[in-house]
Write a protein that holds these residues in place. Structure first.
Motif, PDB file in Angstrom:
ATOM      1  N   PRO A  94      12.207  40.931  54.736  1.00 20.80           N
ATOM      2  CA  PRO A  94      13.292  41.407  53.911  1.00 20.80           C
ATOM      3  C   PRO A  94      13.363  42.940  53.708  1.00 20.80           C
ATOM      4  O   PRO A  94      14.404  43.579  53.799  1.00 20.80           O
ATOM      5  N   LEU A  95      12.289  43.555  53.615  1.00 22.86           N
ATOM      6  CA  LEU A  95      12.048  44.896  53.775  1.00 22.86           C
ATOM      7  C   LEU A  95      13.121  45.762  54.606  1.00 22.86           C
ATOM      8  O   LEU A  95      13.675  46.639  54.577  1.00 22.86           O
ATOM      9  N   MET A  97      15.239  44.268  56.495  1.00 22.87           N
ATOM     10  CA  MET A  97      16.895  44.064  56.544  1.00 22.87           C
ATOM     11  C   MET A  97      17.178  44.960  55.619  1.00 22.87           C
ATOM     12  O   MET A  97      18.494  45.500  55.678  1.00 22.87           O
ATOM     13  N   ILE A  98      16.599  45.289  54.381  1.00 19.66           N
ATOM     14  CA  ILE A  98      17.298  46.147  53.376  1.00 19.66           C
ATOM     15  C   ILE A  98      17.407  47.442  53.754  1.00 19.66           C
ATOM     16  O   ILE A  98      18.218  47.988  53.578  1.00 19.66           O
ATOM     17  N   GLY A  99      16.150  47.950  54.603  1.00 16.26           N
ATOM     18  CA  GLY A  99      16.220  49.325  55.001  1.00 16.26           C
ATOM     19  C   GLY A  99      17.420  49.288  56.195  1.00 16.26           C
ATOM     20  O   GLY A  99      18.469  50.297  56.375  1.00 16.26           O
ATOM     21  N   GLY A 101      20.460  47.640  56.231  1.00 19.70           N
ATOM     22  CA  GLY A 101      21.449  47.593  55.207  1.00 19.70           C
ATOM     23  C   GLY A 101      21.910  48.886  54.874  1.00 19.70           C
ATOM     24  O   GLY A 101      23.042  49.426  54.810  1.00 19.70           O
ATOM     25  N   LEU A 102      20.694  49.432  54.298  1.00 21.74           N
ATOM     26  CA  LEU A 102      20.966  50.911  53.505  1.00 21.74           C
ATOM     27  C   LEU A 102      21.383  51.982  54.733  1.00 21.74           C
ATOM     28  O   LEU A 102      22.116  52.936  54.158  1.00 21.74           O
TER      29      LEU A 102
END
Length: 234
Positions: A94-95, A97-99, A101-102
């Protein structure tokens, strides 16, 4: 085939340290001082080295973010594999994926905020600089500017194609490349000379351009192909 020369001592040091780190891990594992699964620990070291090398050739905020993300993810994965950091893939995935997306949000917001003024243009309105990034995808661009000024191309598990055959050049221009398990193709006019300052690491860099009699127009290609490939042709 021409692999060029690497003129960045700092980058050579990074590559050397990466090789030493892998060798040291193998040695400690063989001596029984550490219990390692090198099939697992090898990839974090690759990501760490790739991240540092990307930071050395970054010419844009996007390039710096990508290099920092590779470095951070490699460090976290290595610490997890060594048992120093108690973190599972249910957190790391998830980290990541978040990175990602950011990164997309940052890039889109920056373009929306700065608009066309953020792009260096020639007098006829064509692009002088190119900043191309392909991650798990393909990117193709044709540059027709009479005053091409270089740029930065990044391909991570994807492909980038840059067509410069209709572009013009006065003097020298530098294009920084970074291919990690991906491919980059650059096509240049027949009257341009190409100087390679790239380093393939478990990959390849091939330059098959013609040698013009007049070397006043020179494209300098710098960077790395890590388990990937770069091709420069006419």
């Amino acid at each position: 085939m021409n692999t060029g020369r690497q003129h960045n001592p700092a980058a050579q040091i990074v590559i050397g340290i990466g090789v030493i780190a892998v060798g040291l891990m193998f040695l400690l594992d063989n001596l029984g001082w550490l219990e390692l699964d090198m099939s697992v620990q090898f990839w974090p070291v690759v990501l760490i080295v790739a991240g540092v090398l990307k930071l050395t050739v970054a010419r844009s905020p996007n390039g710096t973010i990508i290099g920092g993300a590779l470095l951070l993810f490699g460090v976290l994965t290595l610490l997890k594999g060594l048992g120093i950091l108690e973190i599972g893939w249910n957190v790391l995935a998830p980290l990541a994926m978040i990175g990602g997306g950011l990164f997309v949000v940052f890039r889109s917001t920056r373009l929306a905020r700065t608009g066309p003024a953020s792009v260096s243009l020639a007098k006829d309105g064509s692009e002088k600089l190119v900043y191309a990034t392909a991650i798990l995808g393909a990117y193709k661009r044709r540059i027709t500017s009479p005053q091409f000024g270089g740029g930065e191309i990044t391909a991570i598990m994807g492909g980038c194609e840059l067509d410069l055959r209709e572009a013009g050049l006065s003097g020298d221009a530098v294009v920084n490349i970074f291919a990690l398990m991906g491919g980059i193709t650059i096509q240049v006019p027949a009257d341009w000379s190409v100087q390679l300052e790239g380093a393939p690491i478990l990959g390849g860099i091939e330059e098959s351009t013609l040698r013009p009699k007049d070397a006043s127009k020179r494209l300098v290609v710098r960077g790395y192909a890590i388990m990937g490939g770069v091709e420069i042709s006419n």
